[in-house]
Every structure is written in C-alpha cells, then in structure tokens.
Scaffold this active site. Sequence first.
Site, PDB file in Angstrom:
ATOM      1  CD  GLU A 276      -3.932   2.529  -2.023  1.00 51.46           C
ATOM      2  OE1 GLU A 276      -3.345   1.485  -2.427  1.00 51.46           O
ATOM      3  OE2 GLU A 276      -3.320   2.780  -0.783  1.00 51.46           O
ATOM      4  CG  HIS A 297     -24.755 -21.236   0.915  1.00 46.85           C
ATOM      5  ND1 HIS A 297     -25.862 -22.106   0.825  1.00 46.85           N
ATOM      6  CD2 HIS A 297     -24.120 -21.508  -0.509  1.00 46.85           C
ATOM      7  CE1 HIS A 297     -25.698 -22.846  -0.182  1.00 46.85           C
ATOM      8  NE2 HIS A 297     -24.626 -22.665  -0.983  1.00 46.85           N
ATOM      9  CE  LYS A 411       1.082   4.759   4.170  1.00 48.17           C
ATOM     10  NZ  LYS A 411       2.107   4.874   3.154  1.00 48.17           N
TER      11      LYS A 411
HETATM   12  O1  PA5 Z   1      -0.535   1.216  -4.105  1.00 46.05           O
HETATM   13  C1  PA5 Z   1       0.129   1.852  -3.296  1.00 46.05           C
HETATM   14  O2  PA5 Z   1       0.772   2.866  -3.646  1.00 46.05           O
HETATM   15  C2  PA5 Z   1      -0.112   1.701  -1.891  1.00 46.05           C
HETATM   16  O3  PA5 Z   1      -0.955   0.412  -1.731  1.00 46.05           O
HETATM   17  C3  PA5 Z   1       1.479   0.991  -1.270  1.00 46.05           C
HETATM   18  O4  PA5 Z   1       1.676   0.060  -2.085  1.00 46.05           O
HETATM   19  C4  PA5 Z   1       1.437   0.618   0.247  1.00 46.05           C
HETATM   20  O5  PA5 Z   1       0.917   1.817   0.879  1.00 46.05           O
HETATM   21  C5  PA5 Z   1       2.693   0.405   0.563  1.00 46.05           C
HETATM   22  O6  PA5 Z   1       3.620   1.405   0.444  1.00 46.05           O
HETATM   23  P1  PA5 Z   1       5.188   1.165   0.432  1.00 46.05           P
HETATM   24  O7  PA5 Z   1       5.673   0.466  -0.432  1.00 46.05           O
HETATM   25  O8  PA5 Z   1       5.774   2.685   0.480  1.00 46.05           O
HETATM   26  O9  PA5 Z   1       5.447   0.664   2.138  1.00 46.05           O
END
Ligand code: PA5
Length: 421
Positions: A276, A297, A411
């Site tokens: 990410e 494996h 989203k």
């Molecule tokens: O690292 C990040 O910012 C994301 O992975 C969020 O943690 C994830 O999308 C969840 O977001 P939220 O806490 O707003 O629900």
Amino acid sequence: MKLYLNTDLARRYADAGLLEQERLRAKDIYRELMTAGEASPDWGVTGWLHCEEAAMQRAQIAEKAKEIRQNADVFVLVGVGGSNQAARAMIEALKGEGGPEILYAGNTLSAWELVRTLQKLEGKSVYINVIAKNFETLEPGSHFRVLRRWMSERYTPDEMARRVVLTGTYGSRLEEIAKENGYLFLSFPERIGGRYSAFSPVALLALAVAGLDVEAFVAGGSAMEAELTAEQGGIAAEYAALRSALGQKGYAIEMLAAFEPRLFWAQSWWKQLFGESEGKDHKGLFPATMTNSEDLHSMGQYMQEGRRILIETFLMVDDPGAELRVQSDKAFGDRFDYLDGMDFANINRAAEKATIQAHDAGGVPCIQLRLPRLNEETYGRMYYFFMIACAISGKLLGVDPFDQNGVEEYKRSMFRALGKA
Ligand code: PA5
C-alpha cells in the site's frame, strides 16, 4: 535483542555504484524524515516516528484491558488493513493461555464469515473494539452495525457502554457515537496512517487484552528507533537502498520467506505495509510471502527456476521458543535414522540454510533478517525497522509512502455500486 540484517548475498546482484548512491540518498531521506518529517506537510502523515509519543493513552488502555480480561469470553477486534493487522500479527504469534478468545471482524464482506462469527458469540460474554480512522470504510462500518444490533438484543445500554470501545480520529462520526452512547473512545491520531499505527492505541488495546506486554513492545520499538538514529538510518536505510538498487535493475517482486508459520500474520502485515505504501505510479516491488516448509513444495519451484525477477528476504528466528528431539526408532525401519537425536530447531535451520544456498545458486538475491526470538520486544523492533525502511523506500522510488489513493478508488466505485450518496 538486536535484529541483524545480512545483505552480503544480495548485494552481488546490484550495481555497486548505484547501490552506493542509493545508500547515500537513503541516509539523507532518513535524516530529513526524522527532522523535517513531522513539521512539514510535504512529508505526509508522520506522527508515528517516535514510538513513545505514538503510544498514548496507555494507562487508560491498561485499565480497560484488565476489565475486559476479567469479564469477557470473547473480544472482537473490528477493523481492516492497518486498523487490525499489527495487533493480529502479534496476537496470533504470541498470545498465551488465559484471557478472552480474540475474533476478527470488519475485514471481509463475506456473509458466511460474519454468520460464523455471530454463532461463535452465542452464550458468551462479548466485548468489541471497533477501529476505523474516519469511520467511512464499509467493512468495519457494516460489521459494527451487525454487532451492535446483536449486542443490544442481549445487553442493556449501560452494559453496552462498558462492552464497546471505539478507536477513531477526534471529530469523526465515531467519536460522536462514542459520546452519544457513553462508549470509551480511544485516539487514532490524525497524523498516523493505518499501516503505520502499530505503536498507537489502534493496536495497543487488543495487545493488552491478549495479555501481551505493551511496555516491552513499545520499548522494542524505541530501542530500534534509538539504534537507527545513532546509525543515521542504519539497517533500515541499508535495506531500503538495496531494494531500490535491485528494483532499478529490473527485479519486480520481493518474497518475504519465513520458516516459522506463526510469522504468517506478520508477513501479512509486511505485505500490506509495502504494497500500500509503494505500489504507485506503476512503481514498487510487488510484496509476496512464503510460509515454509509448506510453500517450498509449491512456490519453491518458481523461486528456484522461474523468471529471474524475484528477490527474497528471509525472516529468520534464532530461537523458535520450543524444543523437540527426534527419538531413535531403529527397529521401525522408516529410513529416517539420520535424524536420530536432532532437535527440530536445528532441522528447520538446516532447511532454511539449504534454501538460501539453493536460491542463491539459482540466481535469486537473498537478504537475511534475523530475529533472536519472537516476543513483544522483537516485534517492536521489527515493526519499527520495516516502517522506517518502507518510508525511506517509498521516497527513494519517488512516491508518497503514506497515501493510498488506489485503495480509495475501489472504495468510491463500491460506494457508487451500493448507492451511497
Ligand atoms: O494503511 C491504511 O491507511 C489503510 O490500510 C487503512 O488502515 C484501512 O484502509 C482501513 O481504514 P480505516 O481505518 O479508515 O477504516
């Protein structure tokens, strides 16, 4: 309990001049991150750089965790991505006996999973912690609604107030809900992104409920912070520089391989952190994981002889925390007598060493990161190491390691499909 990074084998695959250049850049980026980072909005959300500061509300968290451990049969951790991965990785690896069973929700939209979770709650004393930074994410939001209804049919509003803890940013709808209903509200600091939130209240309540030593965890992170400060980025800069030099040479995938299956969720945390943070502008190493021996494996074949676009980082553990010797049984004649008297720790280590040798010989740049053992302190060190390395690495690539616009895109599209205004 220091972590050791050994890049000897992998460095041979990088261009020496470029690696040196990336090393210098990595150190510069580290210095800027630690000095300008917090003050400058250009650096994005960097409120996580100092573990002690990130680990706020610890007394309140300890008190609530004590109550939950005394009264709950089940504690449901509701969150997705960065909101639950750090805690889950530690709980799944380190939780001992005692305390409530810990279940995870809000990380899927599968009806089957949610129904199964509700079935597991039946007849139990339930506490929940909903973690959602701005409380807009569909998965935790929808699961909170279901769990809230389930609990309200079993508990009075006063009991609910004790049993629900919400973690979000101040000013969010989640904070308003906490105020309206008398739920405990914990801070998800605005200047800390989900995947960098390991030392904040986001992870700390669940760790404490699981009976893990929060102070040792934060101390581990702080020790790594001090080590990297003293060494101008130290092993985090070294790892980031090497990834960058290899990436520029055409390597496209980093495989994080572990020989301790209980590291599975830590690998998942790592995958999220790097995927990410770096996968932007068509750049970044694709983070993948292997749990061995199982994956030797299957994916082991590809690692050995598939396309030469992979680097491999071995997440090694010196002391597995258990001992088991193979007893001699000559009369049985199973032809495994060569193992007689050997400890499985040594057998596993031999398999790990053999894999590194084989993959190195097969043309895979192999990096080794050694942890002395798995406990709260070493997880603290490991998380801080990877978070700093990832921030440097993203900056070396020229992307913002703290945003996730690509995730926002899915989203938006999903919200449209579901008719959200
Ligand atoms: O690292 C990040 O910012 C994301 O992975 C969020 O943690 C994830 O999308 C969840 O977001 P939220 O806490 O707003 O629900």
